[in-house]
Design an enzyme around this catalytic site. Structure first.
Site, mmCIF file in Angstrom:
data_model
loop_
_atom_site.group_PDB
_atom_site.id
_atom_site.type_symbol
_atom_site.label_atom_id
_atom_site.label_comp_id
_atom_site.label_asym_id
_atom_site.label_seq_id
_atom_site.Cartn_x
_atom_site.Cartn_y
_atom_site.Cartn_z
ATOM 1 N N SER A 143 -46.995 -21.747 -24.512
ATOM 2 C CA SER A 143 -48.184 -22.199 -23.768
ATOM 3 C C SER A 143 -48.312 -23.704 -23.949
ATOM 4 O O SER A 143 -47.744 -24.268 -24.900
ATOM 5 C CB SER A 143 -49.414 -21.502 -24.359
ATOM 6 O OG SER A 143 -50.609 -22.038 -23.843
ATOM 7 N N TYR A 156 -55.049 -19.276 -31.441
ATOM 8 C CA TYR A 156 -54.067 -19.158 -30.339
ATOM 9 C C TYR A 156 -53.075 -20.315 -30.443
ATOM 10 O O TYR A 156 -51.864 -20.115 -30.315
ATOM 11 C CB TYR A 156 -54.795 -19.152 -28.996
ATOM 12 C CG TYR A 156 -53.900 -18.924 -27.791
ATOM 13 C CD1 TYR A 156 -53.107 -17.786 -27.678
ATOM 14 C CD2 TYR A 156 -53.861 -19.851 -26.739
ATOM 15 C CE1 TYR A 156 -52.291 -17.573 -26.559
ATOM 16 C CE2 TYR A 156 -53.058 -19.648 -25.615
ATOM 17 C CZ TYR A 156 -52.281 -18.512 -25.540
ATOM 18 O OH TYR A 156 -51.482 -18.297 -24.433
HETATM 19 P P1 NDP Z 1 -51.850 -10.674 -18.954
HETATM 20 O O1 NDP Z 1 -53.025 -10.243 -19.769
HETATM 21 O O2 NDP Z 1 -51.907 -10.505 -17.465
HETATM 22 O O3 NDP Z 1 -50.530 -9.963 -19.468
HETATM 23 C C1 NDP Z 1 -50.290 -9.673 -20.808
HETATM 24 C C2 NDP Z 1 -49.238 -8.593 -20.873
HETATM 25 O O4 NDP Z 1 -48.967 -8.311 -22.237
HETATM 26 C C3 NDP Z 1 -49.677 -7.305 -20.205
HETATM 27 O O5 NDP Z 1 -48.614 -6.793 -19.457
HETATM 28 C C4 NDP Z 1 -49.978 -6.384 -21.395
HETATM 29 O O6 NDP Z 1 -49.680 -5.038 -21.020
HETATM 30 C C5 NDP Z 1 -48.966 -6.902 -22.404
HETATM 31 N N1 NDP Z 1 -49.328 -6.515 -23.757
HETATM 32 C C6 NDP Z 1 -50.482 -6.753 -24.405
HETATM 33 N N2 NDP Z 1 -50.432 -6.217 -25.626
HETATM 34 C C7 NDP Z 1 -49.212 -5.602 -25.734
HETATM 35 C C8 NDP Z 1 -48.575 -4.852 -26.743
HETATM 36 N N3 NDP Z 1 -49.170 -4.628 -27.926
HETATM 37 N N4 NDP Z 1 -47.345 -4.360 -26.506
HETATM 38 C C9 NDP Z 1 -46.733 -4.588 -25.318
HETATM 39 N N5 NDP Z 1 -47.283 -5.296 -24.331
HETATM 40 C C10 NDP Z 1 -48.512 -5.796 -24.539
HETATM 41 O O7 NDP Z 1 -51.616 -12.195 -19.346
HETATM 42 P P2 NDP Z 1 -50.574 -13.318 -18.869
HETATM 43 O O8 NDP Z 1 -49.636 -12.804 -17.877
HETATM 44 O O9 NDP Z 1 -51.387 -14.510 -18.577
HETATM 45 O O10 NDP Z 1 -49.842 -13.598 -20.263
HETATM 46 C C11 NDP Z 1 -48.465 -13.524 -20.456
HETATM 47 C C12 NDP Z 1 -48.040 -14.557 -21.486
HETATM 48 O O11 NDP Z 1 -48.300 -15.853 -20.972
HETATM 49 C C13 NDP Z 1 -48.755 -14.480 -22.831
HETATM 50 O O12 NDP Z 1 -47.814 -14.664 -23.866
HETATM 51 C C14 NDP Z 1 -49.717 -15.651 -22.778
HETATM 52 O O13 NDP Z 1 -50.032 -16.135 -24.059
HETATM 53 C C15 NDP Z 1 -48.925 -16.641 -21.953
HETATM 54 N N6 NDP Z 1 -49.720 -17.681 -21.311
HETATM 55 C C16 NDP Z 1 -50.691 -17.370 -20.393
HETATM 56 C C17 NDP Z 1 -51.452 -18.363 -19.824
HETATM 57 C C18 NDP Z 1 -52.554 -18.087 -18.860
HETATM 58 O O14 NDP Z 1 -53.358 -19.000 -18.558
HETATM 59 N N7 NDP Z 1 -52.661 -16.895 -18.293
HETATM 60 C C19 NDP Z 1 -51.237 -19.783 -20.190
HETATM 61 C C20 NDP Z 1 -50.187 -19.985 -21.144
HETATM 62 C C21 NDP Z 1 -49.472 -18.970 -21.684
HETATM 63 P P3 NDP Z 1 -50.354 -3.708 -21.610
HETATM 64 O O15 NDP Z 1 -51.818 -3.999 -21.787
HETATM 65 O O16 NDP Z 1 -50.060 -2.705 -20.550
HETATM 66 O O17 NDP Z 1 -49.637 -3.430 -22.892
#
Ligand code: NDP
Length: 249
Positions: A143, A156
């Site tokens: 990030s 974070y």
């Molecule tokens: P989302 O919340 O849309 O996606 C997060 C994903 O992680 C979901 O598919 C969720 O699926 C999965 N997840 C959560 N917990 C678990 C677990 N214990 N095991 C397996 N899967 C898990 O968020 P984003 O797409 O935004 O985030 C994706 C990445 O991007 C993250 O690492 C985030 O830190 C990073 N990021 C995001 C930013 C933003 O502004 N959105 C900015 C910078 C970085 P499920 O609940 O079905 O398990």
């Protein structure tokens, strides 16, 4: 670009929404067989059907990446069913924003369990296979928060600085095995990520921040990942930092 990942197998964690979902679609569109990992089975199945309806190959495997046994099973089952693993996109993550002072410390454990330990478990499970085949590409989703620090984002920040640090150390450990390591550092992306924030003030603040600009879309990040993993074998894209044009820091 068509077919650039033909014959390759990619595991994408957190594929049930946001950046992971968009990445699975992007990699499948150029021929990769995609292994979809997350906890929500229904979302994974719907995505797999969508990819297969467009002529791709997708294998949904319900996985909680904070559980090392489930992660080992994920990698084992991916190889058993698709024959190999070439690309690992460590995307599953949470951003439980809030000040350190007065925080709910269970948020800290959830953050490190998923963003750092979960990511490490996936790397640990996949590496022996990548080393054996003398090729592979690990993409870790960090990030902007992995490059900066802000009041109210400290834990974070700590998890994503951790991701950056371990990624560079890993690169130095495995480059001789022809394994590439890439860090992707998005700014604000329009996804579900804020829904999980437990600190009401922090949640309101980040929502206001996001609404004050035009955020990135998940597809913008998927395009960066696609760029990194479709470079020639001698090119190791180590780091991509992407902010929305309107984001200050
Ligand atoms: P989302 O919340 O849309 O996606 C997060 C994903 O992680 C979901 O598919 C969720 O699926 C999965 N997840 C959560 N917990 C678990 C677990 N214990 N095991 C397996 N899967 C898990 O968020 P984003 O797409 O935004 O985030 C994706 C990445 O991007 C993250 O690492 C985030 O830190 C990073 N990021 C995001 C930013 C933003 O502004 N959105 C900015 C910078 C970085 P499920 O609940 O079905 O398990």
């Amino acid at each position: 670009m068509a077919g650039k990942l033909e014959g390759k197998v990619a595991i994408i964690t957190g594929a049930s929404s946001g950046i992971g979902e968009a990445t699975a679609i992007a990699l499948a569109s150029v021929g990769a067989k995609v292994v979809l990992a997350a906890r929500r089975a229904e979302r994974l199945n719907t995505l797999a059907e969508r990819i297969e309806a467009s002529g791709g190959k997708a294998l949904p495997i319900v996985t909680d990446v904070t559980d090392e046994t489930q992660v080992n099973d994920l990698v084992r089952d991916a190889i058993a069913q698709l024959g190999r693993v070439d690309i690992v996109v460590n995307n599953a993550g949470i951003a439980l924003l809030g000040t350190i002072d007065g925080a709910n410390t269970s948020d800290w454990r959830r953050s490190f369990d998923l963003n750092v330990l979960g990511l490490l478990y996936v790397i640990h499970a996949a590496l022996p296979h990548l080393k054996n085949q003398k090729s592979g590409h690990i993409v870790n989703i960090s990030s902007v928060a992995g490059r900066t620090a802000r009041a109210g984002v400290g834990v974070y920040n700590a998890t994503k600085w951790g991701v950056n640090a371990l990624s560079e150390a890993l690169r130095q450990e495995v480059y001789k095995d022809n394994i590439r390591v890439t860090i992707i550092e998005p700014g604000l992306v329009d996804t579900e990520i804020n829904n999980h924030i437990t600190d009401i003030v922090a949640k309101q603040r980040i929502e206001e921040r996001r609404q004050s600009i035009t955020p990135l879309q998940s597809e913008d990040i998927a395009a960066a990942i696609l760029y990194a993993v479709t470079q020639p074998a001698h090119v190791n894209v180590n780091e991509i930092l992407i902010r929305p044009t309107g984001q200050d820091n």
